[in-house]
Design an enzyme around this catalytic site. Sequence first.
Site, PDB file in Angstrom:
ATOM      1  N   LYS A 169       0.964  -1.709   0.294  1.00 47.09           N
ATOM      2  CA  LYS A 169       0.277  -0.116   0.226  1.00 47.09           C
ATOM      3  C   LYS A 169       0.899   1.311   0.188  1.00 47.09           C
ATOM      4  CE  LYS A 169      -3.486   2.532   0.528  1.00 47.09           C
ATOM      5  NZ  LYS A 169      -4.860   2.989   0.114  1.00 47.09           N
ATOM      6  N   CYS A 225      -2.327   9.838  -5.970  1.00 46.86           N
ATOM      7  CA  CYS A 225      -4.103   9.637  -5.259  1.00 46.86           C
ATOM      8  C   CYS A 225      -5.746  10.898  -5.023  1.00 46.86           C
ATOM      9  CB  CYS A 225      -3.582   9.747  -3.933  1.00 46.86           C
ATOM     10  SG  CYS A 225      -5.186   8.716  -2.530  1.00 46.86           S
TER      11      CYS A 225
END
Length: 314
Positions: A47, A131
């Site tokens: 992640k 993101c």
Amino acid sequence: MILVNLETKVGGVKLEHPIFNASGPKDVTREELIEIAKSDSSAVMAKSCTIEPRMGNAEPRHYDFKGGAIGSYGLPNLGYKEYKKIFPALVEFGKPIFASISGLCVEDNKKMAAEFSEMNSVAAIELNISCPNIIGKPQVGYDFEQSEERIQEVSAICAAGKKPLGLKLPPYFDFAHYKTIAEIINKNKVSFVTCINSVGNGIVVDLEKESVVIKPNKGFGGVGGIIKPFGLANVRKFRELLRREISIVGVGGVFSGKDAFEYILCGADAVQVGTAFMQSDTKVFGKILGELKEIMQRKGYDKLDDFKGKLKEI
Ligand code: SIN
């Protein structure tokens, strides 16, 4: 029956085959990363991490719908120092480990890149500039000046540490934007790009409640799954524009061997699995790989280069 050789390379990192997990789903904790390491995924991608641990955005922050999902997780992660402890423990599984960094400013990225570059257990670093879910922070990948600064500074650090650097890119939709970002990437020591991150700021509606389906950011979130046509287009266009030595990893709507085949046909050297893994379990990597092999055998291809990047125009 043809024996197929599925070996490939991403930024110089050798992979037994092209299918591995995307940064995001089920790759936050030590336990989750070990599960991926034990699976048929050809690498372990973590992640995207930040300097400090993050809980992420308020729940509910994920919603599955037919063909895809919407989410706004807000980078929940254990903080990079914890991943520095976890990565050496994954080495015994014998797969390349990719660190993913998504600092909240360029200094954070430089610090994480420098420290991960020094680690033998880290095969490569993916810098996430896409993101869509940090509230109040626009996607860096859509700001070309900021992108150039981050790519320049972080790629210099990774090059000094002899660690391949990849970029997780947002989807681009306009040829002028592809050209601008490709020029920036080509000028710097970038070893691979991963495209595409989720398509940012979508909305899904609950008909009965007449509401959005996720809580953060008034219901706006990154959409995955049904985005494959955009993922394929980004891979295809970047293969045309980037230096030949820069590898391309395709991601976005890979549920089957057919999807993986299509990405490779558009020019991908490897393919990541995001939403399909989120919606199932680690068996999905072996399933996609098996289906890809079957397609290659049926077509008489015994290696990826037989069809990689060979999408025909009509
Ligand atoms: C998130 O954590 O919200 C998604 C991260 C990403 O897509 O880059």
